[in-house]
Write a protein that holds these residues in place. Sequence first.
Motif, PDB file in Angstrom:
ATOM      1  N   SER A  38       0.829  -1.205   0.000  1.00  0.00           N
ATOM      2  CA  SER A  38       0.000   0.000   0.000  1.00  0.00           C
ATOM      3  C   SER A  38       0.864   1.256   0.000  1.00  0.00           C
ATOM      4  CB  SER A  38      -0.926   0.013   1.219  1.00  0.00           C
ATOM      5  OG  SER A  38      -1.714  -1.147   1.263  1.00  0.00           O
ATOM      6  N   LEU A  39       1.920   1.250   0.823  1.00  0.00           N
ATOM      7  CA  LEU A  39       2.825   2.390   0.861  1.00  0.00           C
ATOM      8  C   LEU A  39       3.533   2.592  -0.475  1.00  0.00           C
ATOM      9  CD1 LEU A  39       4.694   2.441   4.283  1.00  0.00           C
ATOM     10  CD2 LEU A  39       3.342   4.240   3.246  1.00  0.00           C
ATOM     11  N   ALA A  40       3.961   1.476  -1.077  1.00  0.00           N
ATOM     12  CA  ALA A  40       4.623   1.577  -2.378  1.00  0.00           C
ATOM     13  C   ALA A  40       3.673   2.148  -3.423  1.00  0.00           C
ATOM     14  CB  ALA A  40       5.141   0.205  -2.812  1.00  0.00           C
ATOM     15  N   MET A  41       2.417   1.718  -3.378  1.00  0.00           N
ATOM     16  CA  MET A  41       1.436   2.227  -4.332  1.00  0.00           C
ATOM     17  C   MET A  41       1.120   3.695  -4.080  1.00  0.00           C
ATOM     18  SD  MET A  41      -0.095   1.527  -6.937  1.00  0.00           S
ATOM     19  CE  MET A  41      -1.293   0.541  -7.736  1.00  0.00           C
ATOM     20  N   LEU A  42       1.300   4.151  -2.852  1.00  0.00           N
ATOM     21  CA  LEU A  42       1.089   5.555  -2.524  1.00  0.00           C
ATOM     22  C   LEU A  42       2.279   6.417  -2.955  1.00  0.00           C
ATOM     23  CD1 LEU A  42      -0.555   7.771  -0.954  1.00  0.00           C
ATOM     24  CD2 LEU A  42       0.765   7.121   1.049  1.00  0.00           C
ATOM     25  N   ILE A  43       3.498   5.936  -2.719  1.00  0.00           N
ATOM     26  CA  ILE A  43       4.688   6.766  -2.900  1.00  0.00           C
ATOM     27  C   ILE A  43       5.248   6.704  -4.319  1.00  0.00           C
ATOM     28  CG2 ILE A  43       7.082   7.081  -2.152  1.00  0.00           C
ATOM     29  CD1 ILE A  43       6.154   6.032   0.605  1.00  0.00           C
ATOM     30  N   PRO A  84       7.543  10.865  -9.646  1.00  0.00           N
ATOM     31  CA  PRO A  84       7.877  11.730 -10.795  1.00  0.00           C
ATOM     32  C   PRO A  84       7.391  13.174 -10.666  1.00  0.00           C
ATOM     33  CG  PRO A  84       7.052   9.616 -11.549  1.00  0.00           C
ATOM     34  CD  PRO A  84       6.831   9.658 -10.066  1.00  0.00           C
ATOM     35  N   SER A  85       6.381  13.407  -9.857  1.00  0.00           N
ATOM     36  CA  SER A  85       5.872  14.774  -9.701  1.00  0.00           C
ATOM     37  C   SER A  85       6.249  15.379  -8.351  1.00  0.00           C
ATOM     38  CB  SER A  85       4.351  14.776  -9.849  1.00  0.00           C
ATOM     39  OG  SER A  85       3.765  13.928  -8.888  1.00  0.00           O
ATOM     40  N   ALA A  86       7.175  14.750  -7.636  1.00  0.00           N
ATOM     41  CA  ALA A  86       7.516  15.201  -6.287  1.00  0.00           C
ATOM     42  C   ALA A  86       8.716  16.136  -6.259  1.00  0.00           C
ATOM     43  CB  ALA A  86       7.785  13.995  -5.385  1.00  0.00           C
ATOM     44  N   HIS A  87       9.199  16.573  -7.415  1.00  0.00           N
ATOM     45  CA  HIS A  87      10.350  17.476  -7.511  1.00  0.00           C
ATOM     46  C   HIS A  87      11.628  16.823  -7.010  1.00  0.00           C
ATOM     47  CE1 HIS A  87       7.383  20.653  -8.138  1.00  0.00           C
ATOM     48  NE2 HIS A  87       6.762  20.204  -7.071  1.00  0.00           N
ATOM     49  N   VAL A  88      11.651  15.503  -6.899  1.00  0.00           N
ATOM     50  CA  VAL A  88      12.842  14.804  -6.436  1.00  0.00           C
ATOM     51  C   VAL A  88      13.732  14.455  -7.629  1.00  0.00           C
ATOM     52  CG1 VAL A  88      13.682  12.731  -5.284  1.00  0.00           C
ATOM     53  CG2 VAL A  88      11.655  13.892  -4.421  1.00  0.00           C
ATOM     54  N   LEU A  89      13.148  13.850  -8.636  1.00  0.00           N
ATOM     55  CA  LEU A  89      13.918  13.432  -9.806  1.00  0.00           C
ATOM     56  C   LEU A  89      14.086  14.573 -10.800  1.00  0.00           C
ATOM     57  CD1 LEU A  89      12.121  10.004 -10.276  1.00  0.00           C
ATOM     58  CD2 LEU A  89      14.249  10.441  -9.071  1.00  0.00           C
ATOM     59  N   VAL A  90      13.019  15.293 -11.072  1.00  0.00           N
ATOM     60  CA  VAL A  90      13.039  16.417 -12.004  1.00  0.00           C
ATOM     61  C   VAL A  90      12.160  17.527 -11.448  1.00  0.00           C
ATOM     62  CG1 VAL A  90      13.448  15.030 -14.092  1.00  0.00           C
ATOM     63  CG2 VAL A  90      11.121  15.439 -13.321  1.00  0.00           C
ATOM     64  N   THR A  91      12.398  18.738 -11.927  1.00  0.00           N
ATOM     65  CA  THR A  91      11.526  19.846 -11.574  1.00  0.00           C
ATOM     66  C   THR A  91      10.328  19.844 -12.505  1.00  0.00           C
ATOM     67  OG1 THR A  91      13.409  21.157 -10.830  1.00  0.00           O
ATOM     68  CG2 THR A  91      11.394  22.344 -11.350  1.00  0.00           C
ATOM     69  N   GLU A  97      -4.179  17.905  -8.939  1.00  0.00           N
ATOM     70  CA  GLU A  97      -4.973  16.741  -8.535  1.00  0.00           C
ATOM     71  C   GLU A  97      -4.741  15.550  -9.457  1.00  0.00           C
ATOM     72  OE1 GLU A  97      -6.119  19.811  -8.844  1.00  0.00           O
ATOM     73  OE2 GLU A  97      -7.064  20.375  -6.941  1.00  0.00           O
ATOM     74  N   ARG A  98      -4.383  15.801 -10.705  1.00  0.00           N
ATOM     75  CA  ARG A  98      -4.224  14.714 -11.676  1.00  0.00           C
ATOM     76  C   ARG A  98      -3.077  13.765 -11.322  1.00  0.00           C
ATOM     77  NH1 ARG A  98      -2.392  19.400 -13.906  1.00  0.00           N
ATOM     78  NH2 ARG A  98      -0.184  19.460 -14.507  1.00  0.00           N
ATOM     79  N   VAL A  99      -2.089  14.225 -10.549  1.00  0.00           N
ATOM     80  CA  VAL A  99      -0.975  13.347 -10.210  1.00  0.00           C
ATOM     81  C   VAL A  99      -1.303  12.459  -9.011  1.00  0.00           C
ATOM     82  CG1 VAL A  99       0.702  14.968 -11.142  1.00  0.00           C
ATOM     83  CG2 VAL A  99       0.186  15.006  -8.696  1.00  0.00           C
ATOM     84  N   LEU A 100      -2.508  12.602  -8.455  1.00  0.00           N
ATOM     85  CA  LEU A 100      -2.896  11.811  -7.290  1.00  0.00           C
ATOM     86  C   LEU A 100      -3.801  10.636  -7.648  1.00  0.00           C
ATOM     87  CD1 LEU A 100      -3.578  14.674  -4.729  1.00  0.00           C
ATOM     88  CD2 LEU A 100      -1.535  13.261  -4.970  1.00  0.00           C
ATOM     89  N   TYR A 101      -4.078  10.433  -8.926  1.00  0.00           N
ATOM     90  CA  TYR A 101      -4.965   9.334  -9.302  1.00  0.00           C
ATOM     91  C   TYR A 101      -4.385   7.987  -8.880  1.00  0.00           C
ATOM     92  CZ  TYR A 101      -7.490  12.733 -12.176  1.00  0.00           C
ATOM     93  OH  TYR A 101      -8.202  13.818 -12.609  1.00  0.00           O
ATOM     94  N   LEU A 102      -3.160   7.690  -9.289  1.00  0.00           N
ATOM     95  CA  LEU A 102      -2.553   6.414  -8.908  1.00  0.00           C
ATOM     96  C   LEU A 102      -2.218   6.349  -7.417  1.00  0.00           C
ATOM     97  CD1 LEU A 102      -0.303   5.588 -11.985  1.00  0.00           C
ATOM     98  CD2 LEU A 102      -2.396   4.461 -11.270  1.00  0.00           C
ATOM     99  N   PRO A 103      -1.623   7.393  -6.819  1.00  0.00           N
ATOM    100  CA  PRO A 103      -1.386   7.320  -5.375  1.00  0.00           C
ATOM    101  C   PRO A 103      -2.658   7.142  -4.554  1.00  0.00           C
ATOM    102  CG  PRO A 103      -0.047   9.053  -6.312  1.00  0.00           C
ATOM    103  CD  PRO A 103      -0.967   8.570  -7.396  1.00  0.00           C
TER     104      PRO A 103
END
Length: 199
Positions: free
Chosen positions: A140-145, A150-157, A164-170
């Motif tokens: 569940s955590l893996a499916m959340l995180i 990709p949209s968390a500003h960690v890998l790319v800006t 809201e669209r980036v929360l569909y899968l999480p």
Amino acid sequence: DWLAALRRRALPRPARAWLSFGARQLLLGGGAAALLLLRLRLNDWRSPTFSGADNSAAFCPTPRCRALSYSYLYYLNLRLLAWPHGMMAHDWTMGAVPNLDDFSDERLPFALAPYAILATLGVAALVALLRWRRVDLGASLAMLILPFLPSAHVLVTVGFTVAERVLYLPSMGFCMLVALATPTARARGSGGGVAKAWA
């Protein structure tokens, strides 16, 4: 095919399983790399350009401001998952979310809350795996995180602050966590975890 014939002829069963797993991962990784190269080619091998109006946190003057502002954006995303009432906006750009400049900002506890929540859930998932051999909390955590990375500003800006669209899968991972937290899920958990909780 040749891979199946090779597995049947020469390898013991555990090695065949690992070979099959490795072949699938290579296929998925190769497909992802091909899509990434295609995307870069379509963009003429340049990264997209954004302005401070698109994502003000990415243009913070100091690393501290950037880290705190990103952390507050994570809180807003978690809040959108848990309680979106009063938070829906047609546009989160143009300074809709002011940056956190330093530790004196009154929103600092909210910016630190996602780390505390994820650390607590991570420890609980590790305990569940080691003590009871249950993987449902970790899954569940893996499916959340993972879909959010990709949209968390960690890998790319990225060119937005909150979307809201980036929360569909999480949201699937979040729903699985909610199912695990209910008394019915805890009662049935020993016999099948999330699958039974959803039934």
